[in-house]
Write a protein that holds these residues in place. Structure first.
Motif, mmCIF file in Angstrom:
data_model
loop_
_atom_site.group_PDB
_atom_site.id
_atom_site.type_symbol
_atom_site.label_atom_id
_atom_site.label_comp_id
_atom_site.label_asym_id
_atom_site.label_seq_id
_atom_site.Cartn_x
_atom_site.Cartn_y
_atom_site.Cartn_z
ATOM 1 N N MET A 76 -101.242 15.552 34.270
ATOM 2 C CA MET A 76 -102.004 15.291 35.483
ATOM 3 C C MET A 76 -103.495 15.467 35.162
ATOM 4 O O MET A 76 -103.902 16.522 34.696
ATOM 5 N N PRO A 77 -104.295 14.423 35.381
ATOM 6 C CA PRO A 77 -105.728 14.529 35.101
ATOM 7 C C PRO A 77 -106.428 15.536 36.014
ATOM 8 O O PRO A 77 -105.954 15.829 37.111
ATOM 9 N N LYS A 78 -107.568 16.012 35.541
ATOM 10 C CA LYS A 78 -108.407 16.913 36.334
ATOM 11 C C LYS A 78 -109.738 16.229 36.585
ATOM 12 O O LYS A 78 -110.260 15.530 35.715
ATOM 13 N N ILE A 79 -110.282 16.421 37.785
ATOM 14 C CA ILE A 79 -111.656 16.017 38.087
ATOM 15 C C ILE A 79 -112.433 17.302 38.281
ATOM 16 O O ILE A 79 -112.071 18.134 39.116
ATOM 17 N N HIS A 80 -113.498 17.462 37.503
ATOM 18 C CA HIS A 80 -114.364 18.627 37.639
ATOM 19 C C HIS A 80 -115.661 18.169 38.303
ATOM 20 O O HIS A 80 -116.399 17.368 37.738
ATOM 21 N N PHE A 81 -115.909 18.634 39.521
ATOM 22 C CA PHE A 81 -117.143 18.350 40.249
ATOM 23 C C PHE A 81 -118.151 19.422 39.831
ATOM 24 O O PHE A 81 -118.081 20.559 40.301
ATOM 25 N N VAL A 82 -119.050 19.077 38.925
ATOM 26 C CA VAL A 82 -119.965 20.039 38.323
ATOM 27 C C VAL A 82 -120.887 20.680 39.361
ATOM 28 O O VAL A 82 -121.148 21.883 39.304
ATOM 29 N N PRO B 142 -103.322 13.030 40.746
ATOM 30 C CA PRO B 142 -102.402 12.074 40.119
ATOM 31 C C PRO B 142 -103.180 11.027 39.301
ATOM 32 O O PRO B 142 -104.342 10.754 39.599
ATOM 33 N N GLU B 143 -102.532 10.450 38.296
ATOM 34 C CA GLU B 143 -103.159 9.355 37.556
ATOM 35 C C GLU B 143 -103.518 8.232 38.521
ATOM 36 O O GLU B 143 -102.839 8.025 39.530
ATOM 37 N N ASN B 144 -104.578 7.509 38.199
ATOM 38 C CA ASN B 144 -105.066 6.388 38.996
ATOM 39 C C ASN B 144 -105.498 6.802 40.396
ATOM 40 O O ASN B 144 -105.293 6.078 41.366
ATOM 41 N N SER B 145 -106.116 7.976 40.492
ATOM 42 C CA SER B 145 -106.649 8.474 41.758
ATOM 43 C C SER B 145 -108.101 8.043 41.924
ATOM 44 O O SER B 145 -108.882 8.089 40.969
ATOM 45 N N GLU C 242 -118.441 14.111 31.215
ATOM 46 C CA GLU C 242 -117.407 14.075 30.174
ATOM 47 C C GLU C 242 -116.255 13.230 30.684
ATOM 48 O O GLU C 242 -115.991 13.192 31.883
ATOM 49 N N GLY C 243 -115.580 12.559 29.774
ATOM 50 C CA GLY C 243 -114.365 11.830 30.128
ATOM 51 C C GLY C 243 -114.575 10.443 30.697
ATOM 52 O O GLY C 243 -113.659 9.894 31.320
ATOM 53 N N ALA C 244 -115.727 9.828 30.483
ATOM 54 C CA ALA C 244 -115.975 8.479 31.012
ATOM 55 C C ALA C 244 -114.910 7.484 30.531
ATOM 56 O O ALA C 244 -114.609 6.513 31.225
ATOM 57 N N GLU C 245 -114.340 7.766 29.364
ATOM 58 C CA GLU C 245 -113.298 6.875 28.838
ATOM 59 C C GLU C 245 -112.023 6.917 29.677
ATOM 60 O O GLU C 245 -111.143 6.063 29.530
ATOM 61 N N TYR C 246 -111.914 7.907 30.565
ATOM 62 C CA TYR C 246 -110.746 8.015 31.440
ATOM 63 C C TYR C 246 -111.011 7.463 32.835
ATOM 64 O O TYR C 246 -110.268 7.752 33.774
ATOM 65 N N LEU C 247 -112.062 6.689 32.966
ATOM 66 C CA LEU C 247 -112.344 5.995 34.221
ATOM 67 C C LEU C 247 -111.959 4.534 34.060
ATOM 68 O O LEU C 247 -112.056 3.978 32.962
ATOM 69 N N ASP C 248 -111.514 3.905 35.148
ATOM 70 C CA ASP C 248 -111.119 2.503 35.061
ATOM 71 C C ASP C 248 -112.344 1.612 34.868
ATOM 72 O O ASP C 248 -113.470 2.089 34.843
ATOM 73 N N LYS C 249 -112.124 0.322 34.737
ATOM 74 C CA LYS C 249 -113.229 -0.593 34.454
ATOM 75 C C LYS C 249 -114.151 -0.733 35.666
ATOM 76 O O LYS C 249 -113.738 -0.548 36.814
ATOM 77 N N VAL D 248 -109.679 7.576 38.274
ATOM 78 C CA VAL D 248 -109.397 8.362 37.074
ATOM 79 C C VAL D 248 -108.074 7.849 36.524
ATOM 80 O O VAL D 248 -107.100 7.766 37.269
ATOM 81 N N THR D 249 -108.040 7.539 35.236
ATOM 82 C CA THR D 249 -106.799 6.998 34.673
ATOM 83 C C THR D 249 -105.881 8.122 34.195
ATOM 84 O O THR D 249 -105.107 8.644 34.980
ATOM 85 N N ASN D 250 -105.982 8.524 32.931
ATOM 86 C CA ASN D 250 -105.002 9.477 32.396
ATOM 87 C C ASN D 250 -105.626 10.612 31.599
ATOM 88 O O ASN D 250 -105.042 11.086 30.636
ATOM 89 N N GLY D 251 -106.825 11.045 31.988
ATOM 90 C CA GLY D 251 -107.474 12.149 31.283
ATOM 91 C C GLY D 251 -108.477 12.851 32.180
ATOM 92 O O GLY D 251 -108.771 12.387 33.279
#
Length: 115
Positions: free
Chosen positions: A1-7, A16-19, A50-57, A83-86
């Motif tokens: 399950m991905p995490k979103i960190h609001f800095v 969940p994935e794809n949130s 961090e984790g921009a690669e886990y964002l959709d297009k 957010v995809t899978n990271g």
């Protein structure tokens, strides 16, 4: 399950994935600024730390509102981004938000293809 960190407020959410970033912020009090939810106002602009690669297009609405200048700097719109899978860490800045809100959307050229 991905995490979103609001800095900005140091909140971390398991999602969940794809949130959708904005929906998760609204649901779990992530405090990402927002107004319209449709990619028009620009209030939910954020930068992936961090984790921009886990964002959709990038979506068309983001291209129109942010333009290449802001997209190249790593900014996205929370209402349009999933957010995809990271894990992703993101932040927002009041001055950037003010500039994006004032920006007029670009008119995108339709791609013409010959057959």
């Amino acid at each position: 399950m991905p995490k979103i960190h609001f800095v900005n407020n140091d909140k971390q959410l398991d999602v969940p994935e794809n949130s959708n970033i904005l929906r998760m912020s609204l649901r779990y009090d992530g405090e990402l600024p927002n107004r319209c939810g449709g990619g028009i106002c620009g209030t939910c602009v954020f930068k992936a730390i961090e984790g921009a690669e886990y964002l959709d297009k990038v979506k068309i609405q983001e291209k129109r509102k942010l333009g290449e200048e802001w997209l190249e700097k790593g900014y996205r719109l929370g209402c349009q981004t999933f957010v995809t899978n990271g894990d992703v860490s993101l932040s927002w800045d009041e001055e950037v938000t003010k500039q994006v809100i004032k920006r007029k959307p670009d008119k995108l050229q339709k791609e013409v293809t010959s057959v």
